[in-house]
Structures are given as structure tokens and as C-alpha cells.
Design a protein around this motif. Structure first.
Motif, PDB file in Angstrom:
ATOM      1  N   SER A 270      39.600  37.395  51.263  1.00 28.97           N
ATOM      2  CA  SER A 270      38.732  37.782  50.148  1.00 28.97           C
ATOM      3  C   SER A 270      37.990  39.065  50.475  1.00 28.97           C
ATOM      4  CB  SER A 270      37.708  36.674  49.867  1.00 28.97           C
ATOM      5  OG  SER A 270      38.345  35.464  49.553  1.00 28.97           O
ATOM      6  N   VAL A 274      37.924  43.060  48.710  1.00 33.13           N
ATOM      7  CA  VAL A 274      36.699  43.753  48.304  1.00 33.13           C
ATOM      8  C   VAL A 274      36.543  45.051  49.093  1.00 33.13           C
ATOM      9  CG1 VAL A 274      34.176  43.597  48.229  1.00 33.13           C
ATOM     10  CG2 VAL A 274      35.566  41.627  47.579  1.00 33.13           C
ATOM     11  N   THR A 324      34.135  46.284  39.962  1.00 32.80           N
ATOM     12  CA  THR A 324      33.551  44.959  40.176  1.00 32.80           C
ATOM     13  C   THR A 324      34.122  43.943  39.190  1.00 32.80           C
ATOM     14  OG1 THR A 324      31.484  45.843  41.064  1.00 32.80           O
ATOM     15  CG2 THR A 324      31.393  43.643  40.099  1.00 32.80           C
ATOM     16  N   LEU A 327      38.097  43.447  39.636  1.00 28.75           N
ATOM     17  CA  LEU A 327      38.432  42.632  40.805  1.00 28.75           C
ATOM     18  C   LEU A 327      38.080  41.167  40.571  1.00 28.75           C
ATOM     19  CD1 LEU A 327      39.601  43.041  43.638  1.00 28.75           C
ATOM     20  CD2 LEU A 327      37.271  43.375  44.485  1.00 28.75           C
ATOM     21  N   THR A 328      37.000  40.922  39.837  1.00 25.67           N
ATOM     22  CA  THR A 328      36.601  39.542  39.539  1.00 25.67           C
ATOM     23  C   THR A 328      37.631  38.854  38.651  1.00 25.67           C
ATOM     24  OG1 THR A 328      34.260  40.165  39.677  1.00 25.67           O
ATOM     25  CG2 THR A 328      34.779  38.087  38.568  1.00 25.67           C
ATOM     26  N   SER A 331      41.225  38.361  40.505  1.00 26.21           N
ATOM     27  CA  SER A 331      41.205  37.850  41.879  1.00 26.21           C
ATOM     28  C   SER A 331      42.451  37.029  42.206  1.00 26.21           C
ATOM     29  CB  SER A 331      39.941  37.019  42.115  1.00 26.21           C
ATOM     30  OG  SER A 331      39.858  35.949  41.205  1.00 26.21           O
ATOM     31  N   SER A 353      40.813  32.650  46.177  1.00 24.40           N
ATOM     32  CA  SER A 353      40.346  33.258  44.927  1.00 24.40           C
ATOM     33  C   SER A 353      38.916  32.832  44.593  1.00 24.40           C
ATOM     34  CB  SER A 353      41.277  32.892  43.769  1.00 24.40           C
ATOM     35  OG  SER A 353      41.190  31.522  43.448  1.00 24.40           O
ATOM     36  N   LEU A 356      36.820  35.114  46.607  1.00 25.94           N
ATOM     37  CA  LEU A 356      37.024  36.496  46.172  1.00 25.94           C
ATOM     38  C   LEU A 356      36.280  36.790  44.877  1.00 25.94           C
ATOM     39  CD1 LEU A 356      38.249  39.280  46.312  1.00 25.94           C
ATOM     40  CD2 LEU A 356      40.372  38.368  45.341  1.00 25.94           C
ATOM     41  N   SER A 360      33.571  39.638  44.727  1.00 21.66           N
ATOM     42  CA  SER A 360      33.819  40.745  43.803  1.00 21.66           C
ATOM     43  C   SER A 360      32.591  41.078  42.968  1.00 21.66           C
ATOM     44  CB  SER A 360      34.993  40.403  42.875  1.00 21.66           C
ATOM     45  OG  SER A 360      36.166  40.157  43.605  1.00 21.66           O
ATOM     46  N   LEU A 363      30.442  43.632  44.579  1.00 24.63           N
ATOM     47  CA  LEU A 363      30.990  44.940  44.949  1.00 24.63           C
ATOM     48  C   LEU A 363      30.063  46.086  44.560  1.00 24.63           C
ATOM     49  CD1 LEU A 363      33.274  46.745  46.016  1.00 24.63           C
ATOM     50  CD2 LEU A 363      34.358  46.580  43.769  1.00 24.63           C
ATOM     51  N   THR A 417      26.596  38.034  48.298  1.00 26.85           N
ATOM     52  CA  THR A 417      26.508  38.800  47.053  1.00 26.85           C
ATOM     53  C   THR A 417      25.068  38.886  46.549  1.00 26.85           C
ATOM     54  OG1 THR A 417      28.772  38.348  46.347  1.00 26.85           O
ATOM     55  CG2 THR A 417      27.157  38.748  44.612  1.00 26.85           C
TER      56      THR A 417
END
Length: 513
Positions: A270, A274, A324, A327-328, A331, A353, A356, A360, A363, A417
Motif C-alpha cells: 500500500s 502511495v 489523492t 488513487l483512492t 486502489s 486495498s 491503500l 491514499s 496523499l 493519514t
């Protein structure tokens, strides 16, 4: 100035992209050959510790303490004084990192207990991790000197060689995985030896560039030199201020070591995804903007300093927000396309995932920190990022403890995060409060334009991408579908920006000369 910043960022970004693509090839091979197991967990921890220290001392604290002082010497000192300073730093850094490497090799059993205590109860995993850490730890010495060389080159406006250097780590580990591991009784050990070899190769690669500039150092100790002392004084607090995200990721590994086997590996894959946009874009902008901010500060040009930061922050929003969200939403397709082969199965994609998606969402904050911290360190203020970094680390530990039981390995990802957004918000608040950074006009309009364009792109990904399909397609189908989706999402975003009136000149306007 704007053209130079864009050009330098493009050079660093493109070189870094080559390295990151090679990194994905490397990780695809890892997933294919080694899969997800207690052995891969052991290697990722053994590699993460020296790699973490490398980012902490070399790329993080050292770069942010060393480059501003180099800018001072270039602005006010003579070439001979500059060479003498570089030689003293080189000798001092070499001795310190050599001692640290020796201590790390001897203390490997204790370090594994500290950073992955959950391994102690797994049969053979603890011993394997200790053995691999003893092999990989000297990487810290070589890569620290590599980062030192890269700092000199960056300060001279030579960004390409330092940016392409990390590709040799990936090449070395690919060679180890494909050709060396089948020859060893414990195949995973080949990766540890690949890391060791990569450190040597990366250092040697940068030496000719230093020689051409006439800045190849002659090692000499400088513990009594006032400027070396000043650099060390800036560096020690900066260890926490500029490397908070890396410290938090290591804390994540510590908590994840208590979870089911494979959790550390899921977090690793993951994090790698990123790191791709973060490395290509965030590190590129941070690398380029630090010398410029240091020059602005050395010249006492407050307006240019603020405009440089403004340029960096607008670029962060323009690229970071859609990255961001993209990627989310992608994933699962990304993990499936890149890693779902042989030993890395559907369950591994689904598990990875989860972390991730949460990583994400952070990010944008990770990139913001990369750009905001130079706003302090370029002015030789390392205390403020340290204070905010400590708040972030404390929040991360508390959130890890709270979230790990209900969310398993996704808990540490969410903790990192949330703590990253706290750190980024505090850094921006301090720059605004002390008027070090004064935003240029029409920021709210720019935020609205980028936000709306990102929402339109996200709507396309949400309604028209069925992630479950990727799990059961062939590799070629997954790859083609992913390229098509990413291409369409990018077109939608760019077209929406154009319709909303965003033009390149709006970025250029933030940095005039």
C-alpha cells in the motif's frame, strides 16, 4: 524564475518516475516470486529500518540542514571555503554513519524487538529478520554519503544525477530476486544482499558528477568547525521535523507486527503505491524548492520567498488533490494489475486495498508536508517543524492504539493519514501567522476550480469503474483497462480545468521575476 522551477521540477520528476517504475517492476517480481508470508514480512522490516534511518538522517534532516548552509557559502563565501566546508562535512558524516552502522549490526536483535516485537513469537521469523537487518544495515552508511553528494549537486542546480540514482537500488534488488535468490538455501536473503550492493553502486555513481564540478571532497573531521557544529545543531531537531511521516510509518509497522501474518506486507505494498505519486511529484517539488527558498532567504528577499512557496502550494493542490482521489478510487484495480500473480492472490489484493484506500486519502497531506517544511528549514528554523512533528507522532501512536483492533492493518494507515493532516495544518498555520507566507490573489477561486474538476473526475471513477472485475480478468485485460480508465480520468480532469478557466499562466503568476 518560474520557468526554471518548472524545468527543474520536471527533470527531478521524470528521473524519479523512471526509478519508481523500476520500483514497481521490482515489487511485482517480489509479489510473484515470494508472495506474502512471514519471510517477506521479515525482509520488509529488515529493509525498512535502515531505509527509515536513511530518510531520517540523509534525505530528511541532513538535506534540510546542509542545503541552506551551502546556499550561505555560495552567496557569501569563496570557492575554497565552500570546498573546505564540504570536506569537513563529508569526513564528519562518514565517521558518524560508520559508527551507527557498526552499532546497528551489533544491536540488530534488539532493534527487531523494538520495531517488530510481534516477530519474537513467530517461529524462525525473528531470527531471519535479525540476520537480514545485519546484512542491510551498512546500506545506511553508503546511502547517507549518496544523499550528501546529491545535496551538493542539487545546490549547484544539478538535479538529474541525484534524481536518477535510486534506480540502481531497484536494479540491484531485481537482479538479486531473479538470479541470486534461486541459488540460496533461504531465497529471501538474496534481497538483503541486493540492498547492500545497491548502497555501494549508488554512491559510486554520483562521484564523477562531483568531480566534474571540482567539489569531490577530501575527508576531514570537522567536529570543532563552527559551521559544522551549526549544521549538526540544525540537523538534530530536524530529524523529527522533516521525517514525521516516515517515523509514523515505522510505528505502523510496529503495531502491524502483532497482527496476522502478511499484515506488514500488505502495508508495504500500500505504501509503495502511495510513494509513487509522492516520489514523482512531492519529492520533486520539495527537492527543487528548498535551494530556491534558501537562496531567497540568504538574499533577504521576503517577497520572492513567499512567491516561491505560493507556486509550490498551488502546484501541490493542482496535482495532489486529483492524485489523492484517483488513487483512492482505483486502489483495488491498481493492486490487482500490478501484483496479482502467482503467490499474490485475490485475498492479498483485497486486504492490501483496505490500507491503500486509507493511505491514499492522506496523499495530499504527505505532499503538503514535503513543500511546507522547507518554508521553515530554508530559514534555518528547525524547531517549529519539530514541535508540530511531535504533536503528529503523539497523535499517530494514540490513533494506532485506538484503531488497530476495529480496523486491523487499515488502522495504522488511517492513523498515519489523520496525523499527517494535523501536521500539514499546523505548518501552514504557522507560516501564515508569522506572515512568512502570504497567499497571492484568487486562491479561493483556484481551490474551487481544482476542487470541482476533481469532483467530476471522481464521479466518473465512482460510477463507471467496477473494481471487482479486475480480480478475475487476465493480466492483459487488467492492464489495458487500467490504462484506459486512468487516461479517461486524466482527460476529464484536464478538460474540466480548461472549461473552468484554469490556464498555465495562473501558476506562473505565483512566481514572477
Amino acid at each position: 524564475m518560474t520557468k526554471q522551477l518548472f524545468k527543474s521540477s520536471a527533470i527531478v520528476g521524470s528521473m524519479t518516475m523512471i526509478s519508481r517504475i523500476m520500483g514497481f517492476v521490482r515489487d511485482m517480481l517480489f509479489a510473484n516470486i515470494f508472495g506474502v508470508s512471514s519471510a517477506t514480512d521479515a525482509f520488509f522490516v529488515a529493509f525498512k529500518i535502515p531505509n527509515f534511518l536513511r530518510r531520517l538522517f540523509a534525505e530528511g534532516a541532513f538535506a534540510h540542514a546542509f542545503v541552506p548552509l551551502l546556499a550561505e557559502y555560495q552567496a557569501k563565501g569563496s570557492p575554497s571555503q565552500l570546498k573546505l566546508f564540504i570536506s569537513k562535512v563529508a569526513g564528519t558524516l562518514s565517521l558518524v554513519q560508520l559508527l551507527l552502522s557498526i552499532i546497528g549490526i551489533v544491536a540488530a536483535p534488539v532493534l527487531i524487538l523494538l520495531f517488530a516485537p510481534g516477530f519474537f513469537w513467530e517461529s524462525g521469523q525473528y531470527e531471519l529478520a535479525v540476520q537480514m537487518l545485519q546484512i542491510t544495515f551498512p546500506y545506511l552508511l553508503f546511502i547517507s554519503l549518496t544523499a550528501f553528494a546529491g545535496g551538493i549537486l542539487n545546490a549547484q542546480g544539478k538535479f538529474a544525477v541525484p534524481a536518477i540514482t535510486p534506480v540502481f537500488l531497484n536494479i540491484s534488488m531485481i537482479v538479486a530476486a531473479v538470479w541470486i535468490s534461486p541459488l540460496m538455501a533461504e531465497p529471501i536473503l538474496a534481497l538483503a544482499w541486493g540492498v547492500f550492493a545497491a548502497g555501494v553502486v549508488q554512491l559510486v555513481f554520483q562521484l564523477p558528477a562531483l568531480y566534474q564540478l571540482g567539489l569531490l571532497p577530501k575527508l576531514s573531521l570537522g567536529f570543532n568547525d563552527p559551521d559544522v557544529k551549526r549544521m549538526i545543531g540544525l540537523m538534530l531537531p530536524a530529524i523529527f521535523g522533516v521525517s514525521v511521516v516516515q517515523i509514523n510509518l515505522l510505528v505502523d509497522t510496529l503495531f502491524a507486527s502483532f497482527l496476522v501474518s502478511g499484515s506488514v506486507s500488505w502495508l508495504y505494498y500500500s505504501d509503495r503505491l502511495v510513494e509513487f505519486p509522492l516520489g514523482i511529484f512531492g519529492v520533486a517539488v520539495s527537492t527543487v524548492i528548498l535551494p530556491h527558498l534558501a537562496e531567497n532567504h540568504a538574499a533577504n528577499d521576503v517577497e520572492a520567498f513567499s512567491k516561491s512557496l505560493d507556486w509550490g502550494l498551488k502546484l501541490v493542490l493542482l496535482v495532489g488533490l486529483p492524485a489523492t482521489l484517483g488513487l483512492t478510487f482505483l486502489s483495488e484495480p491498481l493492486l490487482s494489475t500490478l501484483f496479482q500473480y502467482n503467490e499474490f492472490g485475490v485475498n492479498d489484493v483485497l486486504m492490501a486495498s483496505k490500507s491503500l484506500m486509507v493511505f491514499s486519502l492522506g496523499l495530499l497531506a504527505f505532499i503538503l508536508i514535503k513543500v511546507l517544511v522547507p518554508g521553515f528549514t530554508s530559514r534555518q528554523d528547525t524547531a517549529t517543524p519539530v514541535r508540530f512533528g511531535m504533536y503528529s507522532m503523539l497523535a499517530n501512536v494514540v490513533l494506532n492504539a485506538v484503531l488497530i483492533l476495529p480496523l486491523a492493518h487499515a488502522g495504522p494507515a488511517l492513523a498515519t493519514t489523520l496525523s499527517a493532516y494535523l501536521n500539514a495544518a499546523l505548518l501552514l498555520w504557522a507560516l501564515l501567522k508569522h506572515k512568512v507566507y502570504q497567499p497571492c490573489q484568487k486562491w479561493w477561486q483556484f481551490i474551487g476550480q481544482v476542487g470541482l474538476a476533481s469532483m467530476l473526475m471522481s464521479g466518473f471513477l465512482y460510477y463507471f469503474v467496477d473494481s471487482d472485475l479486475w480480480l478475475y480478468w487476465k493480466a492483459s485485460q487488467r492492464s489495458l483497462a487500467l490504462l484506459l480508465v486512468i487516461g479517461l480520468a486524466l482527460l476529464i480532469y484536464l478538460f474540466a480545468l480548461w472549461l473552468l478557466g484554469v490556464r498555465p499562466k495562473h501558476l506562473a503568476g505565483s512566481q514572477s521575476n
